[in-house]
Design a protein around this motif. Structure first.
Motif, PDB file in Angstrom:
ATOM      1  N   SER A  35       0.792  -1.229   0.000  1.00  0.00           N
ATOM      2  CA  SER A  35       0.000   0.000   0.000  1.00  0.00           C
ATOM      3  C   SER A  35       0.831   1.290   0.000  1.00  0.00           C
ATOM      4  CB  SER A  35      -0.956   0.021   1.205  1.00  0.00           C
ATOM      5  OG  SER A  35      -0.219  -0.058   2.419  1.00  0.00           O
ATOM      6  N   LYS A  36       2.091   1.224   0.468  1.00  0.00           N
ATOM      7  CA  LYS A  36       2.853   2.467   0.632  1.00  0.00           C
ATOM      8  C   LYS A  36       4.312   2.280   0.261  1.00  0.00           C
ATOM      9  CE  LYS A  36       0.344   4.898   4.333  1.00  0.00           C
ATOM     10  NZ  LYS A  36       0.481   5.441   5.698  1.00  0.00           N
ATOM     11  N   ASN A  37       4.938   3.399  -0.083  1.00  0.00           N
ATOM     12  CA  ASN A  37       6.379   3.444  -0.292  1.00  0.00           C
ATOM     13  C   ASN A  37       6.961   4.438   0.704  1.00  0.00           C
ATOM     14  OD1 ASN A  37       6.681   1.759  -2.756  1.00  0.00           O
ATOM     15  ND2 ASN A  37       5.356   3.329  -3.648  1.00  0.00           N
TER      16      ASN A  37
ATOM     17  N   SER B  15       5.216  18.730   1.281  1.00  0.00           N
ATOM     18  CA  SER B  15       4.432  18.688   0.052  1.00  0.00           C
ATOM     19  C   SER B  15       3.841  17.291  -0.114  1.00  0.00           C
ATOM     20  CB  SER B  15       5.307  19.053  -1.158  1.00  0.00           C
ATOM     21  OG  SER B  15       6.404  18.172  -1.263  1.00  0.00           O
ATOM     22  N   PRO B  16       2.846  17.124  -1.009  1.00  0.00           N
ATOM     23  CA  PRO B  16       2.305  15.781  -1.250  1.00  0.00           C
ATOM     24  C   PRO B  16       3.391  14.849  -1.777  1.00  0.00           C
ATOM     25  CG  PRO B  16       0.860  17.471  -2.157  1.00  0.00           C
ATOM     26  CD  PRO B  16       2.127  18.166  -1.753  1.00  0.00           C
ATOM     27  N   ALA B  17       3.341  13.584  -1.391  1.00  0.00           N
ATOM     28  CA  ALA B  17       4.392  12.629  -1.761  1.00  0.00           C
ATOM     29  C   ALA B  17       4.516  12.465  -3.264  1.00  0.00           C
ATOM     30  CB  ALA B  17       4.120  11.277  -1.101  1.00  0.00           C
ATOM     31  N   GLU B  18       3.401  12.585  -3.997  1.00  0.00           N
ATOM     32  CA  GLU B  18       3.466  12.354  -5.442  1.00  0.00           C
ATOM     33  C   GLU B  18       4.317  13.390  -6.169  1.00  0.00           C
ATOM     34  OE1 GLU B  18      -0.772  14.028  -4.644  1.00  0.00           O
ATOM     35  OE2 GLU B  18       0.571  12.513  -3.790  1.00  0.00           O
ATOM     36  N   THR B  19       4.574  14.546  -5.527  1.00  0.00           N
ATOM     37  CA  THR B  19       5.432  15.545  -6.172  1.00  0.00           C
ATOM     38  C   THR B  19       6.867  15.046  -6.294  1.00  0.00           C
ATOM     39  OG1 THR B  19       5.962  16.641  -4.074  1.00  0.00           O
ATOM     40  CG2 THR B  19       4.033  17.436  -5.277  1.00  0.00           C
ATOM     41  N   PHE B  20       7.212  14.008  -5.531  1.00  0.00           N
ATOM     42  CA  PHE B  20       8.575  13.484  -5.568  1.00  0.00           C
ATOM     43  C   PHE B  20       8.719  12.309  -6.526  1.00  0.00           C
ATOM     44  CE2 PHE B  20      12.454  11.814  -3.252  1.00  0.00           C
ATOM     45  CZ  PHE B  20      13.226  12.934  -3.503  1.00  0.00           C
ATOM     46  N   ASP B  21       7.598  11.871  -7.132  1.00  0.00           N
ATOM     47  CA  ASP B  21       7.646  10.702  -8.007  1.00  0.00           C
ATOM     48  C   ASP B  21       8.521  10.920  -9.231  1.00  0.00           C
ATOM     49  OD1 ASP B  21       6.088   9.217  -6.355  1.00  0.00           O
ATOM     50  OD2 ASP B  21       4.235   9.457  -7.490  1.00  0.00           O
ATOM     51  N   ALA B  22       8.708  12.177  -9.640  1.00  0.00           N
ATOM     52  CA  ALA B  22       9.521  12.461 -10.821  1.00  0.00           C
ATOM     53  C   ALA B  22      11.009  12.243 -10.564  1.00  0.00           C
ATOM     54  CB  ALA B  22       9.284  13.893 -11.295  1.00  0.00           C
ATOM     55  N   ASP B  23      11.393  12.137  -9.299  1.00  0.00           N
ATOM     56  CA  ASP B  23      12.798  11.891  -8.987  1.00  0.00           C
ATOM     57  C   ASP B  23      13.146  10.458  -9.391  1.00  0.00           C
ATOM     58  OD1 ASP B  23      14.962  10.784  -7.014  1.00  0.00           O
ATOM     59  OD2 ASP B  23      15.203  12.963  -6.992  1.00  0.00           O
TER      60      ASP B  23
ATOM     61  N   PHE C 278       5.646  14.245   1.708  1.00  0.00           N
ATOM     62  CA  PHE C 278       7.090  14.344   1.564  1.00  0.00           C
ATOM     63  C   PHE C 278       7.557  15.593   2.291  1.00  0.00           C
ATOM     64  CE2 PHE C 278      10.715  16.074  -1.007  1.00  0.00           C
ATOM     65  CZ  PHE C 278      11.652  15.165  -0.557  1.00  0.00           C
ATOM     66  N   SER C 279       8.565  15.441   3.155  1.00  0.00           N
ATOM     67  CA  SER C 279       9.051  16.590   3.910  1.00  0.00           C
ATOM     68  C   SER C 279      10.569  16.673   3.815  1.00  0.00           C
ATOM     69  CB  SER C 279       8.618  16.512   5.376  1.00  0.00           C
ATOM     70  OG  SER C 279       9.120  15.339   5.988  1.00  0.00           O
ATOM     71  N   MET C 280      11.077  17.895   3.831  1.00  0.00           N
ATOM     72  CA  MET C 280      12.512  18.167   3.810  1.00  0.00           C
ATOM     73  C   MET C 280      12.822  19.104   4.967  1.00  0.00           C
ATOM     74  SD  MET C 280      13.289  18.748  -0.276  1.00  0.00           S
ATOM     75  CE  MET C 280      12.107  20.100  -0.412  1.00  0.00           C
TER      76      MET C 280
ATOM     77  N   ARG D 115       8.581   1.928  -8.137  1.00  0.00           N
ATOM     78  CA  ARG D 115       7.681   2.471  -9.153  1.00  0.00           C
ATOM     79  C   ARG D 115       8.356   2.591 -10.519  1.00  0.00           C
ATOM     80  NH1 ARG D 115       4.170   7.207  -6.088  1.00  0.00           N
ATOM     81  NH2 ARG D 115       3.620   5.983  -4.259  1.00  0.00           N
ATOM     82  N   GLY D 116       9.683   2.686 -10.505  1.00  0.00           N
ATOM     83  CA  GLY D 116      10.401   2.850 -11.760  1.00  0.00           C
ATOM     84  C   GLY D 116      10.714   1.521 -12.423  1.00  0.00           C
ATOM     85  N   ASN D 117      10.964   1.578 -13.730  1.00  0.00           N
ATOM     86  CA  ASN D 117      11.362   0.407 -14.491  1.00  0.00           C
ATOM     87  C   ASN D 117      12.435   0.842 -15.476  1.00  0.00           C
ATOM     88  OD1 ASN D 117      11.156  -1.388 -17.039  1.00  0.00           O
ATOM     89  ND2 ASN D 117      10.150  -2.593 -15.449  1.00  0.00           N
ATOM     90  N   LEU D 118      13.618   0.235 -15.372  1.00  0.00           N
ATOM     91  CA  LEU D 118      14.755   0.703 -16.153  1.00  0.00           C
ATOM     92  C   LEU D 118      14.496   0.640 -17.649  1.00  0.00           C
ATOM     93  CD1 LEU D 118      17.726  -0.875 -14.158  1.00  0.00           C
ATOM     94  CD2 LEU D 118      16.831   1.456 -14.016  1.00  0.00           C
ATOM     95  N   GLN D 119      13.970  -0.485 -18.129  1.00  0.00           N
ATOM     96  CA  GLN D 119      13.768  -0.629 -19.571  1.00  0.00           C
ATOM     97  C   GLN D 119      12.639   0.257 -20.088  1.00  0.00           C
ATOM     98  OE1 GLN D 119      13.753  -5.099 -19.429  1.00  0.00           O
ATOM     99  NE2 GLN D 119      15.136  -4.829 -21.176  1.00  0.00           N
ATOM    100  N   ARG D 120      11.661   0.499 -19.244  1.00  0.00           N
ATOM    101  CA  ARG D 120      10.551   1.374 -19.649  1.00  0.00           C
ATOM    102  C   ARG D 120      10.949   2.838 -19.616  1.00  0.00           C
ATOM    103  NH1 ARG D 120       6.458   1.411 -15.220  1.00  0.00           N
ATOM    104  NH2 ARG D 120       7.839   3.083 -14.474  1.00  0.00           N
ATOM    105  N   ASP D 121      11.731   3.228 -18.615  1.00  0.00           N
ATOM    106  CA  ASP D 121      11.996   4.645 -18.370  1.00  0.00           C
ATOM    107  C   ASP D 121      13.274   5.159 -19.027  1.00  0.00           C
ATOM    108  OD1 ASP D 121       9.742   4.516 -16.777  1.00  0.00           O
ATOM    109  OD2 ASP D 121      10.869   4.267 -14.909  1.00  0.00           O
TER     110      ASP D 121
END
Length: 199
Positions: A45-47, A81-89, A68-70, A98-104
């Protein structure tokens, strides 16, 4: 190498490590260095993620899957900030599952000067984002024969290079902890008087 790395990562529930970070480039002035420890844990359910910088000054980067906090001790501030703002990292998305090397990424051999020598214990691959990324031009990964990442070299579009060296890597240790210990690890209360900035 990338396929084995992805398969290993897909089966990792948690990973902890210590790190040493070095950033240098024309845009950064003097080289910047830092060190500390990192933890990732995921379930159905969570990361969860936590980076603790102990030098040059205390910083805590924390995600509980929702927020997400700093925290920056020298500024006496914590940015939330909301955790999803960090998904682009890209680093976070890979370690969180969440990432996949061959896909990304386009997967390439390492640049010539970064090719491993005959005595090197690591395999080195180069990753180029398939979709243009604002902060990443390419990433080199140093991967052990048992498919763990020991070094990450990130180059941005201005030629700034950040190298993360990982050591004392432990896999799936956190999965054995009781829920209350996990909640303690992946939570942080800033000192009294800290300015909280919500984004």
């Amino acid at each position: 190498v990338a396929i084995r790395l992805q398969e290993r990562n897909d089966n990792i529930l948690s990973i902890t490590f210590t790190f040493y970070q070095d950033t240098r480039g024309e845009m950064t002035g003097r080289p910047r260095r830092g060190s500390g420890s990192g933890s990732f844990y995921r379930n159905s359910s969570k990361n969860y993620m936590r980076w603790d910088y102990t030098s040059p000054e205390k910083q805590v980067l924390l995600s509980d899957g929702k927020q997400f906090s700093m925290y920056f001790s020298n500024l006496q501030q914590m940015i939330v900030s909301p955790a999803e703002t960090f998904d682009a990292d890209l680093t976070y998305s890979f370690f969180s599952g969440r990432g996949n090397l061959q896909r990304d990424f386009h997967i390439r051999p390492a640049d010539t000067e970064l090719q491993p020598s005959g005595e090197d214990k690591f395999n080195v691959i180069k990753l180029i984002p398939r979709v243009s990324h604002s902060q990443v031009q390419d990433i080199h990964l140093w991967v052990t024969n048992d498919s763990l990442i020991r070094r990450i070299r990130i180059t941005d579009h201005f030629g700034t290079i950040t190298v993360l060296n990982l050591s004392d890597i432990k896999v799936n240790r956190l999965a054995e902890l009781p829920d209350k210990d996990l909640e303690t690890l992946f939570s942080f209360t800033p000192p009294e008087g800290t300015e909280i900035i919500s984004q």
